[in-house]
Design an enzyme around this catalytic site. Structure first.
Site, PDB file in Angstrom:
ATOM      1  N   CYS A 156      72.349  67.292  44.933  1.00  0.00           N
ATOM      2  CA  CYS A 156      72.900  67.108  43.585  1.00  0.00           C
ATOM      3  C   CYS A 156      72.170  67.982  42.570  1.00  0.00           C
ATOM      4  O   CYS A 156      71.074  67.638  42.124  1.00  0.00           O
ATOM      5  CB  CYS A 156      72.827  65.631  43.184  1.00  0.00           C
ATOM      6  SG  CYS A 156      73.473  65.320  41.529  1.00  0.00           S
ATOM      7  N   CYS A 159      71.590  66.364  39.170  1.00  0.00           N
ATOM      8  CA  CYS A 159      70.499  65.371  39.143  1.00  0.00           C
ATOM      9  C   CYS A 159      69.137  66.061  39.182  1.00  0.00           C
ATOM     10  O   CYS A 159      68.215  65.676  38.473  1.00  0.00           O
ATOM     11  CB  CYS A 159      70.562  64.425  40.343  1.00  0.00           C
ATOM     12  SG  CYS A 159      72.184  63.910  40.846  1.00  0.00           S
ATOM     13  N   ASP A 160      68.980  67.042  40.042  1.00  0.00           N
ATOM     14  CA  ASP A 160      67.643  67.562  40.352  1.00  0.00           C
ATOM     15  C   ASP A 160      67.379  68.998  39.894  1.00  0.00           C
ATOM     16  O   ASP A 160      66.246  69.476  39.982  1.00  0.00           O
ATOM     17  CB  ASP A 160      67.408  67.477  41.877  1.00  0.00           C
ATOM     18  CG  ASP A 160      67.436  66.032  42.367  1.00  0.00           C
ATOM     19  OD1 ASP A 160      67.030  65.145  41.591  1.00  0.00           O
ATOM     20  OD2 ASP A 160      67.879  65.782  43.493  1.00  0.00           O
TER      21      ASP A 160
END
Ligand code: NDP
Length: 328
Positions: A156, A159-160
């Site tokens: 992701c 997200c990261d």
């Protein structure tokens, strides 16, 4: 009741077990415990629907495998995925959600009350069902990929990606997700390698053009990932380019080869699209089966974010509440 004698993970019957005891009757059964399931539980519990939730194979869902979550509103300093899920669980339980360990191993949605089997042995009869079983990111299946999950390997970018600001990263995949993730990362990172196993991309023309035009994205066609290398974290990737070994140095490795919605258990009853995502009536959480609602990544092939899943969980609980009120 032959249907109810199979036991196994979602959609994968394994072993026959005998169903014992009386059916437990519940108003709302929530299947799945990610942000969608817990938000549905919070709303359903506050509406006095005494929801019963089965947490499934991965209690807390996909977020429990991520580290820091920085884009969920309300956490200005960020929060780890597991802590956020514990917070959601505590909030749902505070209002009376009965959240339980266990896997729903089979369902019969042909008539109300709907029937569900827990762990192949316990029968539940539910007036309404909220499906919040999520999706799982596909991974390459390499041993080294498993080793660096959470310390350099991610599925992701939204997200990261932030953790790789100014660094070099690689994205594997040739579809729209990979193209989008590569483009997103190009705005944060120094350089992005896009690793594609074929000599063409499957992504839409517009996305292909976009990544081709982005200066700090280097597309590596006909490259197959062999190994992710490093020590404490990812330091590089070894690739195979038509028999020739190629090594690139990166700090992060993003897998973007698709997601699988966990809908197999329900697809006999509820309509799904070609990819297996549960179809809902536009703007609602309603499936084609009255009284069965779907929320989160199992019905969302586009946004796939914790916050959008939570929002759709809210809708599912409100839709279930209205549905049950109309039955009285
Ligand atoms: P796709 O299934 O479209 O693409 C998966 C990609 O991963 C393909 O290029 C495939 O390669 C590659 N792949 C699969 N397995 C491996 C492997 N083991 N090693 C290397 N590469 C692998 O998935 P997406 O998630 O990209 O998209 C899913 C759907 O969602 C699509 O319909 C897409 O259009 C849509 N989508 C739309 C977006 C938008 O409109 N903004 C954004 C994101 C997704 P190969 O081609 O060789 O099979």
């Amino acid at each position: 009741m032959a249907l109810f004698q199979a036991m196994g993970n979602i959609g994968e019957p394994e072993e026959k077990k005998e169903i014992t005891g009386e059916a437990e009757k519940v108003k709302v059964l929530i299947i799945g415990s990610g942000p969608a399931g817990y938000t549905a539980a919070i709303y359903a519990a506050r509406a006095n629907l005494s929801p019963v939730m089965y947490q499934g194979l991965e209690p807390g869902g996909q977020l429990t495998t991520t580290t820091e979550v920085e884009n969920f509103p309300g956490y200005p300093e960020g929060v780890t995925g597991p802590v956020m899920m514990e917070d959601l669980k505590a909030q749902a339980e505070r209002f009376g959600t009965d959240s339980r360990w266990g896997i729903i191993s089979d369902v019969d949605l042909s008539q109300r009350p709907f029937k569900a089997i827990v762990d192949g042995t316990k029968l539940i009869e539910a007036e309404a069902i909220i499906i919040a079983t999520g999706a799982t990111a596909k991974y390459l299946g390499l041993e080294s990929e498993e080793k660096f999950k959470g310390s350099g390997v991610s599925a992701c970018a939204t997200c990261d990606g932030f953790f790789y600001k100014g660094k070099d990263v690689a994205v594997v995949g040739g579809g729209d997700t990979a193209a989008e993730e590569a483009h997103y990362l190009s705005g944060l990172c120094n350089k992005v390698y896009l690793i594609i196993r074929k000599d063409y991309m499957r992504a839409s023309k517009a996305m292909i053009e976009r990544v081709e035009k982005t200066e700090n994205i280097e597309i590596l066609y006909e490259h197959v990932t062999k190994e992710i290398t490093g020590g404490m974290g990812v330091e590089g990737v070894t690739l195979d380019n038509k028999g020739k070994e190629v090594k690139i140095k990166v700090d992060g490795f993003f897998v973007a080869i698709g997601h699988s919605p966990q809908s197999q258990l329900f697809s006999k009853w509820v309509d799904t699209d070609n990819e297996g995502y549960i179809k809902t009536i536009a703007g609602t959480s309603k499936t084609n089966v009255d009284g069965v609602f779907a929320c989160g990544d199992v019905m969302d092939s586009t946004y796939k974010q914790a916050i959008t899943a939570a929002g759709s969980g809210c809708k599912a609980a409100l839709d279930a509440e209205k549905f049950l009120a109309a039955q009285m």
